[in-house]
Design an enzyme around this catalytic site. Structure first.
Site, PDB file in Angstrom:
ATOM      1  CD  GLU A   1      -2.949   1.052   2.216  1.00 11.37           C
ATOM      2  OE1 GLU A   1      -3.147   0.310   2.918  1.00 11.37           O
ATOM      3  OE2 GLU A   1      -3.633   2.140   2.468  1.00 11.37           O
TER       4      GLU A   1
ATOM      5  CE  LYS B   1      -6.379  -1.020   5.474  1.00 10.05           C
ATOM      6  NZ  LYS B   1      -5.558  -0.221   4.585  1.00 10.05           N
TER       7      LYS B   1
ATOM      8  CG  ASP C   1       0.652 -15.904  12.186  1.00  7.01           C
ATOM      9  OD1 ASP C   1      -0.125 -15.241  11.483  1.00  7.01           O
ATOM     10  OD2 ASP C   1       0.656 -17.283  12.699  1.00  7.01           O
TER      11      ASP C   1
ATOM     12  CG  HIS D   1      -3.601   7.641   0.341  1.00  9.11           C
ATOM     13  ND1 HIS D   1      -3.471   6.310   0.155  1.00  9.11           N
ATOM     14  CD2 HIS D   1      -3.940   7.864   1.392  1.00  9.11           C
ATOM     15  CE1 HIS D   1      -3.537   5.893   1.270  1.00  9.11           C
ATOM     16  NE2 HIS D   1      -3.737   6.889   2.141  1.00  9.11           N
TER      17      HIS D   1
HETATM   18  P1  NAD Z   1       8.821 -22.483  17.096  1.00 10.92           P
HETATM   19  O1  NAD Z   1       8.270 -23.662  17.968  1.00 10.92           O
HETATM   20  O2  NAD Z   1       9.319 -22.745  15.763  1.00 10.92           O
HETATM   21  O3  NAD Z   1      10.021 -21.912  18.003  1.00 10.92           O
HETATM   22  C1  NAD Z   1       9.706 -21.839  19.550  1.00 10.92           C
HETATM   23  C2  NAD Z   1      10.770 -22.937  20.170  1.00 10.92           C
HETATM   24  O4  NAD Z   1      11.967 -22.383  20.047  1.00 10.92           O
HETATM   25  C3  NAD Z   1      10.547 -22.728  21.565  1.00 10.92           C
HETATM   26  O5  NAD Z   1       9.457 -23.650  21.886  1.00 10.92           O
HETATM   27  C4  NAD Z   1      11.879 -23.098  22.093  1.00 10.92           C
HETATM   28  O6  NAD Z   1      12.061 -24.542  22.455  1.00 10.92           O
HETATM   29  C5  NAD Z   1      13.041 -22.712  21.114  1.00 10.92           C
HETATM   30  N1  NAD Z   1      13.768 -21.656  21.555  1.00 10.92           N
HETATM   31  C6  NAD Z   1      15.109 -21.527  21.403  1.00 10.92           C
HETATM   32  N2  NAD Z   1      15.485 -20.330  21.733  1.00 10.92           N
HETATM   33  C7  NAD Z   1      14.385 -19.484  22.310  1.00 10.92           C
HETATM   34  C8  NAD Z   1      14.482 -18.353  22.855  1.00 10.92           C
HETATM   35  N3  NAD Z   1      15.532 -17.478  23.117  1.00 10.92           N
HETATM   36  N4  NAD Z   1      13.242 -17.937  23.333  1.00 10.92           N
HETATM   37  C9  NAD Z   1      12.022 -18.836  23.198  1.00 10.92           C
HETATM   38  N5  NAD Z   1      12.185 -20.101  22.471  1.00 10.92           N
HETATM   39  C10 NAD Z   1      13.288 -20.290  22.147  1.00 10.92           C
HETATM   40  O7  NAD Z   1       7.948 -21.387  17.080  1.00 10.92           O
HETATM   41  P2  NAD Z   1       6.695 -20.670  17.983  1.00 10.92           P
HETATM   42  O8  NAD Z   1       7.014 -19.289  18.220  1.00 10.92           O
HETATM   43  O9  NAD Z   1       6.416 -21.649  19.146  1.00 10.92           O
HETATM   44  O10 NAD Z   1       5.593 -20.719  16.891  1.00 10.92           O
HETATM   45  C11 NAD Z   1       5.202 -19.744  15.776  1.00 10.92           C
HETATM   46  C12 NAD Z   1       4.914 -20.448  14.785  1.00 10.92           C
HETATM   47  O11 NAD Z   1       3.550 -20.871  14.925  1.00 10.92           O
HETATM   48  C13 NAD Z   1       4.575 -19.317  13.779  1.00 10.92           C
HETATM   49  O12 NAD Z   1       4.997 -19.739  12.368  1.00 10.92           O
HETATM   50  C14 NAD Z   1       2.920 -19.266  13.577  1.00 10.92           C
HETATM   51  O13 NAD Z   1       2.536 -18.813  12.111  1.00 10.92           O
HETATM   52  C15 NAD Z   1       2.407 -20.622  13.930  1.00 10.92           C
HETATM   53  N6  NAD Z   1       1.386 -20.999  14.491  1.00 10.92           N
HETATM   54  C16 NAD Z   1       0.289 -20.030  14.707  1.00 10.92           C
HETATM   55  C17 NAD Z   1      -0.914 -20.341  15.252  1.00 10.92           C
HETATM   56  C18 NAD Z   1      -1.763 -19.094  15.687  1.00 10.92           C
HETATM   57  O14 NAD Z   1      -1.398 -17.982  15.815  1.00 10.92           O
HETATM   58  N7  NAD Z   1      -2.927 -19.329  16.001  1.00 10.92           N
HETATM   59  C19 NAD Z   1      -1.193 -21.652  15.458  1.00 10.92           C
HETATM   60  C20 NAD Z   1      -0.223 -22.665  15.152  1.00 10.92           C
HETATM   61  C21 NAD Z   1       0.967 -22.354  14.457  1.00 10.92           C
END
Ligand code: NAD
Length: 422
Positions: A84, A262, A278, A376
């Site tokens: 945008e 928005k 996300d 715009h």
């Molecule tokens: P992930 O599981 O890939 O990574 C998180 C993991 O990284 C942690 O559980 C931990 O084990 C590890 N880690 C390593 N260093 C860390 C640090 N410094 N701090 C914290 N953890 C550390 O990712 P996530 O963040 O658990 O999930 C994000 C993904 O899930 C996104 O891609 C999202 O799109 C997706 N997702 C979203 C939804 C929703 O929003 N409703 C549902 C399902 C999946």
């Protein structure tokens, strides 16, 4: 051209370039179109293929950098990915106008995510609620055992909440696992915990668990931003009063609040996307939070301070991370974080909140003064010129004439283009 069908057996197993060929056959794409799809730019096909299913290419979106931001005293350049026009300029302008008053100050409530476990078929839900609360120590142990890496990084289980809700099919007992997810957005982390805890909840209460997933209403992960714009910077009391009237309107009318928010999300989603986070998670959280009072309301609030200056605050949930998802696997996301200097998820979320506030300032100011279309126009005119078929230097020439004429329409652009080409 092959028969038009959407049934392509084994499509998911093909490498991306073969998928392009299959789709091209069905959709009738020529060689040039296929070459266009195969050119994946700075995200190579293998990396894209590892991120989602059935990949045939990548979709490039412009990446701009917002300038002038001072966030918590730090000069910060903020990459923004958006299709945008005017969004990046709006943030840069707003940030310039509050530099003299110190820029934007932010704070957070911490990085706590909520995972929900739904329990049904319990005759005595209030009793079950207490049974679950009594197992806090076991629940903490199960959660923490699920993710020792998170624990090592200072995260893990923090709190437990249990609510009884009246559903159409009877009462349900909803357990909230409240987890510090540190530098991760945390969806996968807390979803795994919810799944691990659910069987115990079912056995303690004799009920049946169904859903086990995070809530995107991340109201334990709030981020706040505040700033002051002096009367001199904004152009006087008339502008300030117009902006306050605009806020008032949004505060009492959900039709207006939707558009107000928005505008905030123009900035928030652009930084979220640029860092590989996300956008849907952030957006659903923002809108759910905006509606928490029972009426959909603005995420920002605007006031006049004792000296007559304009002050703005933003408060919203921001579940973003530096670990996991595309934040790590997308090379451009990594570079954006580096440009921004965000070394923690918290700093990233503060930066996003600052951008959201700045975005809202510019939108309100434009609306309260010249109207939104003027700002715009220049960029919009470029898009219209391209739509009319202008290429190369023609784009600038056609858009300049469109702006001068004050009528930014495709038919007018086509006429100008024709004239230029003669
Ligand atoms: P992930 O599981 O890939 O990574 C998180 C993991 O990284 C942690 O559980 C931990 O084990 C590890 N880690 C390593 N260093 C860390 C640090 N410094 N701090 C914290 N953890 C550390 O990712 P996530 O963040 O658990 O999930 C994000 C993904 O899930 C996104 O891609 C999202 O799109 C997706 N997702 C979203 C939804 C929703 O929003 N409703 C549902 C399902 C999946």
């Amino acid at each position: 051209m092959a028969e038009k069908t959407s049934r392509i057996a084994g499509f998911y197993k093909l490498p991306p370039e073969e998928r392009v060929a299959r789709v091209a056959e069905i959709a009738g794409l020529d060689e040039a179109a296929q070459a266009h799809l195969r050119n994946t730019g700075n995200l190579d096909a293998a990396a894209a293929d590892a991120m989602i299913e059935n990949v045939i290419g990548t979709m490039n979106i412009p990446l701009g950098v917002a300038t002038n931001l001072i966030i918590d005293g730090e000069e910060t350049l903020v990459p923004m990915a958006t299709e945008e026009s005017s969004v990046v300029a709006a943030v840069s302008n707003a940030a310039r106008q509050c530099r003299d008053s110190g820029g934007i100050t932010t704070s957070t409530s911490g990085a706590l995510m909520i995972a929900q476990v739904q329990l049904v078929n319990v005759a005595n839900p209030e009793y079950a609620r207490l049974q679950i609360l009594e197992h806090r120590a076991e629940i903490k142990a199960i959660c923490d055992d699920t993710d020792p890496v998170l624990l090592r990084h200072g995260g893990g289980f923090r709190d437990l909440e249990v609510r009884v809700l009246e559903g159409r099919r009877g009462p349900m007992v909803v357990t909230h696992l409240i987890v510090d997810t540190g530098d991760a957005m945390g969806a996968n982390a807390v979803n795994s915990m919810a799944e691990a805890v659910a069987p115990s909840i079912a056995s303690w209460t004799g009920g049946q668990t169904y859903l086990r997933i995070l809530s995107n209403l991340a109201d334990r992960r709030l981020v706040r931003a505040r700033a002051t714009w002096t009367l001199d910077a904004i152009g006087g009391e008339g502008v300030r009063d117009g902006m306050l009237a605009a806020f008032d309107f949004a505060d009492v009318d959900p039709y207006r609040a939707a558009t107000h928010n928005k505008g905030i999300m123009n900035g928030v989603s652009a930084v979220t996307l640029a860092t590989g986070n996300d956008t849907r998670a952030v957006e659903s959280g923002a809108h759910a939070y905006a509606a928490q009072s029972g009426q959909y309301r603005p995420l920002t609030r605007w006031e006049q301070d004792a000296d007559g200056n304009l002050t703005g605050v933003l408060e919203m949930p921001l579940a973003v991370g530096l670990i996991g998802g595309a934040t790590r696997s997308h090379p451009t996301a990594q570079l954006c974080l580096e440009i921004m200097g965000a070394r923690t998820a918290e700093r990233l979320s503060r930066t996003i909140a600052a951008v959201g506030l700045a975005q809202n300032f510019s939108a309100l100011k434009a609306l309260a003064t010249t109207g939104i279309q003027k700002g715009h126009m220049a960029l919009h005119a470029k898009n219209i010129a391209v739509m009319a078929g202008a290429t190369g230097d023609e784009v600038e020439a056609v858009s300049a004439e469109l702006v001068k004429a004050g009528t930014v329409r495709v038919d007018v652009a086509e006429e100008i283009l024709q004239r230029l080409r003669q």
